[in-house]
Design a protein around this motif. Structure first.
Motif, short mmCIF file in Angstrom:
data_model
loop_
_atom_site.label_atom_id
_atom_site.label_comp_id
_atom_site.label_asym_id
_atom_site.label_seq_id
_atom_site.Cartn_x
_atom_site.Cartn_y
_atom_site.Cartn_z
N GLY A 592 48.44 14.27 -10.28
CA GLY A 592 47.04 15.19 -9.70
C GLY A 592 45.75 14.91 -10.58
O GLY A 592 44.71 14.83 -10.07
N TYR A 593 45.95 14.67 -11.93
CA TYR A 593 44.74 14.62 -12.64
C TYR A 593 44.36 13.32 -12.53
O TYR A 593 43.25 12.68 -12.76
CB TYR A 593 45.07 14.81 -14.18
N LEU A 594 45.29 12.06 -12.10
CA LEU A 594 44.52 10.81 -11.73
C LEU A 594 43.82 11.04 -10.74
O LEU A 594 42.79 10.19 -10.31
CB LEU A 594 45.89 10.05 -11.57
N LEU A 595 44.05 11.68 -9.66
CA LEU A 595 43.31 11.95 -8.39
C LEU A 595 42.08 12.54 -8.62
O LEU A 595 40.85 12.29 -8.38
CB LEU A 595 44.21 12.68 -7.44
N LEU A 596 42.16 13.66 -9.79
CA LEU A 596 40.72 14.14 -9.92
C LEU A 596 39.91 13.10 -10.64
O LEU A 596 38.69 13.18 -10.55
CB LEU A 596 41.09 15.19 -10.91
N SER A 597 40.51 12.38 -11.62
CA SER A 597 39.70 11.41 -12.34
C SER A 597 39.15 10.07 -11.25
O SER A 597 37.89 9.83 -11.17
CB SER A 597 40.52 10.42 -13.39
N PHE A 598 40.05 9.82 -10.46
CA PHE A 598 39.32 8.94 -9.33
C PHE A 598 38.14 9.67 -8.34
O PHE A 598 37.22 8.80 -7.99
CB PHE A 598 40.32 8.42 -8.33
N LEU A 620 41.65 25.15 -8.48
CA LEU A 620 42.21 23.67 -8.04
C LEU A 620 43.46 23.86 -7.41
O LEU A 620 44.42 24.78 -7.80
CB LEU A 620 42.48 22.81 -9.34
N ARG A 621 43.72 23.35 -6.35
CA ARG A 621 44.80 22.99 -5.68
C ARG A 621 45.38 21.94 -5.10
O ARG A 621 44.48 21.09 -4.58
CB ARG A 621 44.91 24.09 -4.40
N PHE A 622 46.49 21.41 -5.47
CA PHE A 622 47.07 19.99 -4.50
C PHE A 622 47.75 20.52 -3.47
O PHE A 622 48.71 21.22 -3.62
CB PHE A 622 47.83 19.63 -5.96
N MET A 623 47.37 20.08 -2.27
CA MET A 623 48.03 20.27 -1.32
C MET A 623 49.19 19.29 -0.50
O MET A 623 49.91 19.82 0.11
CB MET A 623 47.08 20.35 0.11
N LYS A 624 48.93 18.09 -0.60
CA LYS A 624 49.72 17.18 -0.33
C LYS A 624 49.85 16.06 -1.45
O LYS A 624 48.73 15.42 -1.73
CB LYS A 624 49.10 16.48 1.16
N LEU A 657 39.53 16.40 -1.57
CA LEU A 657 40.22 15.13 -1.30
C LEU A 657 40.91 15.19 -0.31
O LEU A 657 41.89 15.86 0.06
CB LEU A 657 40.72 14.83 -2.55
N THR A 658 40.76 13.87 0.67
CA THR A 658 41.51 13.83 1.66
C THR A 658 42.10 12.48 1.71
O THR A 658 41.41 11.28 1.12
CB THR A 658 40.56 14.15 3.15
N ASN A 659 43.16 12.26 2.44
CA ASN A 659 43.91 10.88 2.57
C ASN A 659 43.36 10.07 3.95
O ASN A 659 42.39 10.38 4.53
CB ASN A 659 45.36 10.95 2.47
N GLN A 660 43.99 9.06 4.21
CA GLN A 660 43.56 7.93 4.96
C GLN A 660 44.01 8.58 6.55
O GLN A 660 43.25 8.23 7.60
CB GLN A 660 44.40 6.76 5.12
N ASP A 661 44.62 9.74 6.59
CA ASP A 661 44.98 10.34 7.78
C ASP A 661 44.08 11.74 7.96
O ASP A 661 44.27 12.51 8.80
CB ASP A 661 46.37 11.13 7.97
N ASP A 662 42.98 12.19 7.13
CA ASP A 662 42.19 12.99 6.88
C ASP A 662 42.89 14.26 6.64
O ASP A 662 42.38 15.49 6.98
CB ASP A 662 41.22 13.19 8.25
N ALA A 666 43.64 17.72 -1.93
CA ALA A 666 43.31 18.59 -3.09
C ALA A 666 42.03 19.32 -2.81
O ALA A 666 41.04 18.65 -2.10
CB ALA A 666 43.20 17.81 -4.42
N GLU A 667 41.77 20.44 -3.51
CA GLU A 667 40.48 20.99 -3.26
C GLU A 667 40.14 21.91 -4.60
O GLU A 667 41.24 22.22 -5.17
CB GLU A 667 40.83 22.09 -1.96
N TYR A 668 38.84 21.76 -5.06
CA TYR A 668 38.86 22.53 -6.06
C TYR A 668 36.86 22.98 -6.17
O TYR A 668 36.33 22.26 -5.20
CB TYR A 668 38.83 21.82 -7.55
N GLU A 669 36.50 23.64 -7.03
CA GLU A 669 35.17 23.82 -7.32
C GLU A 669 34.58 23.35 -8.56
O GLU A 669 35.23 23.53 -9.67
CB GLU A 669 34.75 25.27 -7.30
N LEU A 670 33.76 22.38 -8.46
CA LEU A 670 33.26 21.99 -9.83
C LEU A 670 31.97 22.44 -10.23
O LEU A 670 30.98 22.98 -9.48
CB LEU A 670 32.84 20.38 -9.49
N LEU A 671 31.87 22.83 -11.42
CA LEU A 671 30.60 23.24 -12.26
C LEU A 671 29.81 22.47 -12.88
O LEU A 671 30.41 21.92 -13.69
CB LEU A 671 31.06 24.66 -12.89
N THR A 672 28.50 22.29 -12.59
CA THR A 672 27.70 21.77 -13.53
C THR A 672 26.39 22.46 -14.09
O THR A 672 25.99 23.40 -13.19
CB THR A 672 27.26 20.31 -12.86
#
Length: 676
Positions: A592-598, A620-624, A657-662, A666-672
């Motif tokens: 999951g954290y690889l996906l966040l980094s990407f 943060l949630r990982f759905m698929k 974050l969505t994949n090739q099938d839309d 993953a979903e989250y809220e980023l704070l800056t």
């Protein structure tokens, strides 16, 4: 001595005492020092002034603008504390008591100012909870919002805390955007009047935001509407009389009551003589009996200790009470001053006589005690009085009679279940304290007695150096209690603000909810910005501004490199057969954290710019799962903006974050933090 004329501030004018005024005596000498009251006050004019002048002015401001105003008022009051100290001595309060009332009131305002800036939006609508999915495809949603009531808040306060009692109500009311009409108890209204003058003279408050009634309210309660609020602190009898007003009942006027309370303190069965907990218990009970001469709504009225320990508690507490110097509160050596008036003194003695029908006085003789620097007969002085009830199970009056002064009753219990049953005989309290080093006992009391209390205070050797004390309501925490305590609730941070707002369920499309709440809702219209959002300053970004990234393929080499580089070689990423046995994965999957980094690599603008810092991520949630060979892409949307100061503000980004099938991966809220 010059007798002060205590004025009211009504509809923008200071009005001197008039018909119906009553004299106010010094608690120290018994001499008349002030007069207050005016039956000619125009209650309807005051309400109209609040509703039509103060209300619109406050509602035009955002929560953050109101929070800044509260902070400015608190800073102004802080500069004038000495004048309030000097006047407050006449109420019988010592310098230590002033620290609770005046400094505590100012500190409460600072807390609400901070919470308003940090926990509420820089807007006019407060979102209460998350968006509710009301339709299959997300085109019809629900959201609870809170908006200011469009009436006035009538604050009826008790005599014991003429400054804190006003400010702990005024701060959340002001933050909500509702004007206040403050009615202090007449016995100490001269201190409240000075505090109100200081605040109004500052020029910080909008016209109509604050009014003062020194004396009686007249027929004001008969003129209230469903948009008004009454917040009351005082006796149960008075609360019942006020809340039974036909207009209040008919119009469903909100009525918040904080009233009589037979608060208790329990010495845990583990807290034997000689333990730090036993010594702490004696110190806490002594402080609660003598602070403000026992005139505190949170003071300990009932003391519970294991049967075998009761004699030791009486002995230790009596020894500590012996060292309490009673006298003129202006003297440095005085540890306990006078009650607020001789009328209050008579009331306490009457209640003590009722307690004496079921308990024996084991300390303190009201007919024989020393008063330093003052005439004990003329002033409203009493000694601390400790009673012992040998039969708490059959007694009634010790569980329903509050002597609002330096009076407490000690009772024994067999085991902690027995202690819980005795505590509950108070039929609802603001606070109960438990002094124990046994966490299991604490849990047992919380489960067994929590429903009967607004607050449970646990303390022991681990927390006693930093604890705030049994009797200290804090603006962060709820203050109030069920049953006999009034059933009301004050403070508690933003919870207290919402008492002066209406919660409304909003239903509609994502665009409608976004417009109302000033916070982007997924599914709402996306705005395409003129450039990469990370190259644009805080003030240039719009709610809903969205960026879609190019896709990236996740390879097996990526997964293995990340695992070896980070040390995260969890089997689901490295062992295909083991991963296939897992019901959640089709085989080896990406971290999951690889996906966040990407994801960050896909949307981050690397050059120096207005983005100053990444301060975290929420929800943060990982759905698929993502397998080797899958593709990910990112949608980055400006969800919310919160200005922190003149240099930068917080941007909350909604990231998916969505994949090739839309499909959502993953979903989250980023704070800056972004430069302003």
């Amino acid at each position: 001595m010059t007798v002060q004329q205590i004025s009211s501030f009504a509809a923008g004018e200071w009005l001197a005492p008039g018909e119906g005024a009553r004299n106010i005596a010094s608690a120290i000498t018994g001499d008349v020092i002030a007069t207050a009251g005016n039956n000619a006050l125009d209650a309807q004019a005051m309400l109209d002034y609040a509703r039509n002048v103060g209300g619109p002015a406050l509602r035009a401001l955002t929560f953050h603008e109101r929070a800044k105003m509260i902070k400015a008022v608190a800073m102004h009051l802080d500069k004038h504390k000495q004048a309030l100290y000097d006047l407050s001595f006449e109420t019988g309060a010592t310098q230590s008591d002033h620290m609770i009332d005046i400094d505590g009131g100012v500190g409460t305002m600072f807390v609400f100012a901070s919470k308003g800036r940090r926990e509420m939006p820089d807007g006019h609508v407060y979102l209460d909870g998350d968006v509710e999915q009301l339709s299959r495809h997300g085109t019809f949603l629900g959201q609870h919002i809170c908006t200011p009531l469009q009436g006035a808040a009538i604050h009826i306060n008790a005599f014991n805390f003429p400054v804190w009692g006003m400010l702990e109500k005024f701060a959340p009311t002001l933050l909500a955007g509702v004007p206040s009409i403050v009615k202090p108890a007449t016995n100490s209204c001269y201190v409240t009047e000075l505090a109100v003058k200081i605040m109004l003279d500052s020029g910080i408050l909008p016209e109509g935001a604050l009014q003062l009634v020194s004396g009686g309210l007249g027929d004001m309660l008969d003129r209230l509407t469903m948009q008004d609020v009454v917040s009351f602190t005082g006796s149960a009898d008075t609360a019942m009389k006020l809340r039974s007003n036909p207009v209040i009942v008919e119009n469903s006027v909100r009525f918040v009551a904080e009233q009589d309370s037979l608060n208790a303190s329990i010495l845990g069965p583990d807290a034997a003589v000689g333990t730090p907990e036993f010594d702490l218990f004696i110190k806490e009970v002594h402080r609660e009996m003598t602070t403000k001469a026992g005139q505190k709504c949170t003071a300990v009225r009932r003391i519970f200790a294991p049967d075998a320990t009761v004699p030791a508690v009486i002995e230790a507490l009596s020894a500590r009470l012996d060292k309490t110097v009673i006298g003129d509160p202006r003297l440095e050596g005085t540890r306990m001053g006078a009650l607020v008036s001789n009328g209050q003194k008579r009331d306490v003695l009457e209640k003590a006589a009722i307690l004496a029908t079921e308990a024996t006085r084991v300390y303190g003789d009201p007919d024989n005690f020393e008063v330093v620097g003052a005439d004990g007969d003329k002033g409203a002085f009493l000694p601390p009085m400790l009673f012992h009830c040998a039969n708490p199970d059959t007694a009634q009056r010790v569980h329903d009679t509050e002597a609002f002064g330096p009076v407490s009753t000690i009772m024994g219990y067999r085991d902690i279940d027995h202690a819980i049953e005795l505590v509950k005989k108070g039929q609802g309290s603001l606070v109960a304290s438990v002094i124990t080093h046994d966490s299991a006992i604490a849990r047992q009391v919380a489960i067994g007695a929590g429903a009967y209390h607004g607050r449970l205070y646990f303390n022991n050797r681990d927390s006693m150096k930093e604890s705030t004390g049994h009797g200290s309501p804090l603006p962060h925490m709820v203050h109030g209690g069920p049953g006999r305590a009034g059933g009301g609730e004050e403070m508690g941070g933003v919870r207290g603000v919402k008492h002066y707002m209406q919660r409304t369920a909003i239903q509609g499309s994502p665009d409608i909810l976004t417009a109302i709440g000033e916070q982007w809702v997924p599914g709402a219209t996306e705005i395409k910005g003129p450039a990469h959002p990370f190259t644009r300053k805080y003030g240039e970004l719009s709610i809903g501004e969205t960026m879609h990234t190019d896709p990236r393929v996740v390879t097996l080499e990526d997964i293995e490199h990340f695992a070896n580089f980070t040390g995260d070689t969890f089997y689901a990423h490295m062992d295909n057969e083991a991963a296939e046995r897992n019901p959640f994965f089709p085989g080896r999957v990406a971290h999951g954290y690889l996906l966040l980094s990407f994801a960050a690599g896909l949307f981050v603008e690397p050059n120096e710019g207005p983005v100053l810092a990444n301060t975290g991520l929420d929800n943060l949630r990982f759905m698929k799962p993502v397998s080797a060979g899958d593709t990910i892409k990112v949608r980055l949307s400006v969800k919310k903006k919160t200005q922190r100061n003149d240099e930068y503000g917080e941007v909350r980004w909604h990231v998916t974050l969505t994949n090739q099938d839309d499909d959502l991966v993953a979903e989250y809220e980023l704070l800056t933090m972004n430069a302003y």
